[in-house]
Design an enzyme around this catalytic site. Structure first.
Site, short mmCIF file in Angstrom:
data_model
loop_
_atom_site.label_atom_id
_atom_site.label_comp_id
_atom_site.label_asym_id
_atom_site.label_seq_id
_atom_site.Cartn_x
_atom_site.Cartn_y
_atom_site.Cartn_z
N LYS A 77 0.96 -1.22 -0.04
CA LYS A 77 0.11 -0.26 0.11
C LYS A 77 0.96 1.20 -0.08
O LYS A 77 1.76 1.14 0.77
CB LYS A 77 -0.95 -0.19 1.34
CG LYS A 77 -2.10 1.05 1.30
CD LYS A 77 -2.92 0.99 2.50
CE LYS A 77 -3.88 1.94 2.62
NZ LYS A 77 -4.83 1.92 3.74
N SER A 152 -9.14 3.42 3.01
CA SER A 152 -8.25 3.80 2.27
C SER A 152 -7.48 2.90 1.45
O SER A 152 -6.49 3.15 0.67
CB SER A 152 -7.43 4.91 3.18
OG SER A 152 -6.66 3.81 4.14
N SER A 176 -10.57 0.98 6.85
CA SER A 176 -9.77 1.00 5.64
C SER A 176 -9.71 -0.19 4.99
O SER A 176 -9.33 -0.43 3.64
CB SER A 176 -8.69 2.05 5.63
OG SER A 176 -8.86 3.33 5.91
#
Length: 475
Positions: A77, A152, A176
């Site tokens: 990520k 996210s 997220s």
């Protein structure tokens, strides 16, 4: 003919172990798909093709096959630093930043034998629950590219759903992992605070963000979770990490594969936000909850509906923590102009907060954590919606009005952040499809350290509902 991306991560691992697939073969397959398909999806900020191929050769030549993720592809990520790889944190402020050192999680996944293919998309500093930023195109739902993927960890979820990766790590500070997994028809597991050493939450404000897996199947999520936990034999190598149970074939993989046990499950649609915001459950969100509930009952589990106690102090306290966290973003007057309006609003609010407000908010959330653990204690797991609405269109959120944006995020995701505050584990499962084929998830929340129970329940639902072979039709 079955292609590599049609195989689960666990199937790929077994083929790799038998020598029926090569590590470079797997990496080349996914890199080709990323190059061909990601332009319409926005899953990646950065693709590291040459580095991935070099790493694949290194794994085949020198990494022991006993490594728990040997030869499997994934991506970091873009909130996580990897030495020598562009790391934007989803912000124009760091659009050209290349770190000299790696964070702990990439190093752990390297030691587990995995191969990173690059960086998955994230919103600016991972703050919003949608993945739209000014560094790259938005992350789009592979089932309907007019819709956002959530956030996210939106890029990670898009990549897994579209077959650009077999699984991917995410981080979850308020939903997220679970939000984009639910949007994209995936399994997303937020671990207990303290379980994953490289993303334990122990060193973060209010202990909110933890690292966890996003995958197509429950077993794949368990496989990646096992690889994220640093251990030597039965010993977990972190003094703050919860001691996980040990199974013959992995810390959690055994529970996920076997899917055994009968449990007492509570079900509720209560939210700590309902005293401050008008929370409505869309019919399709209700349908997902009903499918999960009815299937669990049919499988022989006990089920009891209950109401959570009102928490009128929660909304203001969580808002303070969100703003205070943004206050730490490393920008000065010159670079602040590069921030997106929402982030700038959060930074200003956070830096203007009196210390007494932060102390009070932390105390409020600590008391709330104890309250939730007490209320949930009579159940092995609690079933709730993951989202209150169907996935939101790209551009739906107000990018300029911070207050309105905050309200929109709460109204869309009123059932996720309290799990981070309480430190409990939770797993979202793609139990339902709308009439037009859009996935909808429901989540199970466990006791502290109760991941094995969640994985067992998830596997039982998966066997009955058969989401493990469902893919977005156009990808």
């Amino acid at each position: 003919m079955t292609e590599i991306h049609d195989l689960t991560a666990l199937e790929q691992y077994r083929f790799l172990q038998r020598g029926e697939l090569g590590v470079l073969e797997v990496v080349d397959h996914y890199l080709e798909r990323i190059d061909r398909l990601d332009g319409g999806l926005g899953a990646f900020h950065t693709v590291t093709a040459s580095e991935a191929r070099a790493r694949a050769r290194e794994v085949e030549a020198s990494v022991p096959r006993t490594a728990p993720l040997w030869g499997l592809a994934y991506a970091d990520k873009d909130l996580v630093r990897r030495a020598g790889v562009r790391t934007t944190f989803g912000s124009r402020v760091f659009a050209d930043f290349v770190p000299d050192e790696s964070d702990e999680l990439p190093l752990q996944l390297d030691s587990a034998g995995a191969v990173s293919l690059g960086k998955t998309a994230t919103p600016e500093f991972g703050l919003p629950s949608y993945t739209e930023n000014l560094v790259a195109p938005p992350a789009r739902d592979p089932y309907d590219t007019s819709l956002g993927a959530g956030g996210s960890s939106g890029g990670a979820a898009v990549a897994v759903a579209a077959g650009l990766l077999p699984f991917a790590p995410g981080s979850d500070g308020g939903g997220s992992i679970r939000i984009p997994a639910a949007v994209c028809g995936l399994v997303g597991l937020k671990p207990s605070r303290g379980l994953v050493p490289a993303g334990s939450g122990q060193d973060s404000l209010a202990g909110l963000p933890v690292a966890g897996p996003i995958a197509r199947t429950v077993s794949d999520a368990a496989l990646l979770l096992d690889g994220m936990i640093a251990r030597r034999g039965d010993r977990i190598l972190h003094h703050h990490t919860l001691r996980a149970p040990t199974f013959d074939d992995g810390l959690f993989l055994g529970a996920a594969v076997r899917g055994e046990g009968r449990f007492q499950v509570g079900v509720t649609t209560g939210s700590p936000w309902e005293t401050a915001y008008d929370i409505h459950l869309d019919p399709e969100a209700r349908a997902a909850l009903d499918v999960a509930r009815d299937t669990l009952v049919a499988l022989g589990h006990g089920m009891e509906e209950f109401a959570v106690e009102p928490a009128p102090d929660y909304p203001d306290a969580f808002r303070v923590i969100w703003q205070a966290g943004a206050s730490q973003i490393p920008v000065d007057d010159d670079s602040e102009q590069l921030l997106e309006p929402l982030t700038r609003w959060l930074v200003h609010r956070g830096r203007a907060l009196p210390a007494s407000d932060l102390v009070r908010a932390l105390a409020t959330l600590s008391a709330y954590e104890r309250s939730i653990v007490r209320q949930f204690d009579r159940f092995d797991a609690v079933l709730m919606p993951t989202l209150a609405m169907t996935p939101r269109p790209i551009g739906w959120y107000d990018r300029d009005d911070g207050e309105r944006n905050f309200a929109q995020q709460v109204e869309y995701t009123p059932f996720t952040s309290f799990v981070n505050v309480s430190g409990l584990p939770a797993i979202t499962l793609p139990v339902h499809r709308t009439p037009d084929g859009q996935p909808m998830g429901a989540q199970l929340i466990g006791r502290p350290g109760g991941e094995a129970t969640l994985l067992s329940l998830g596997r039982q639902l998966e066997r009955r509902l058969h989401w493990d072979r469902v893919h977005p039709p156009q990808w």
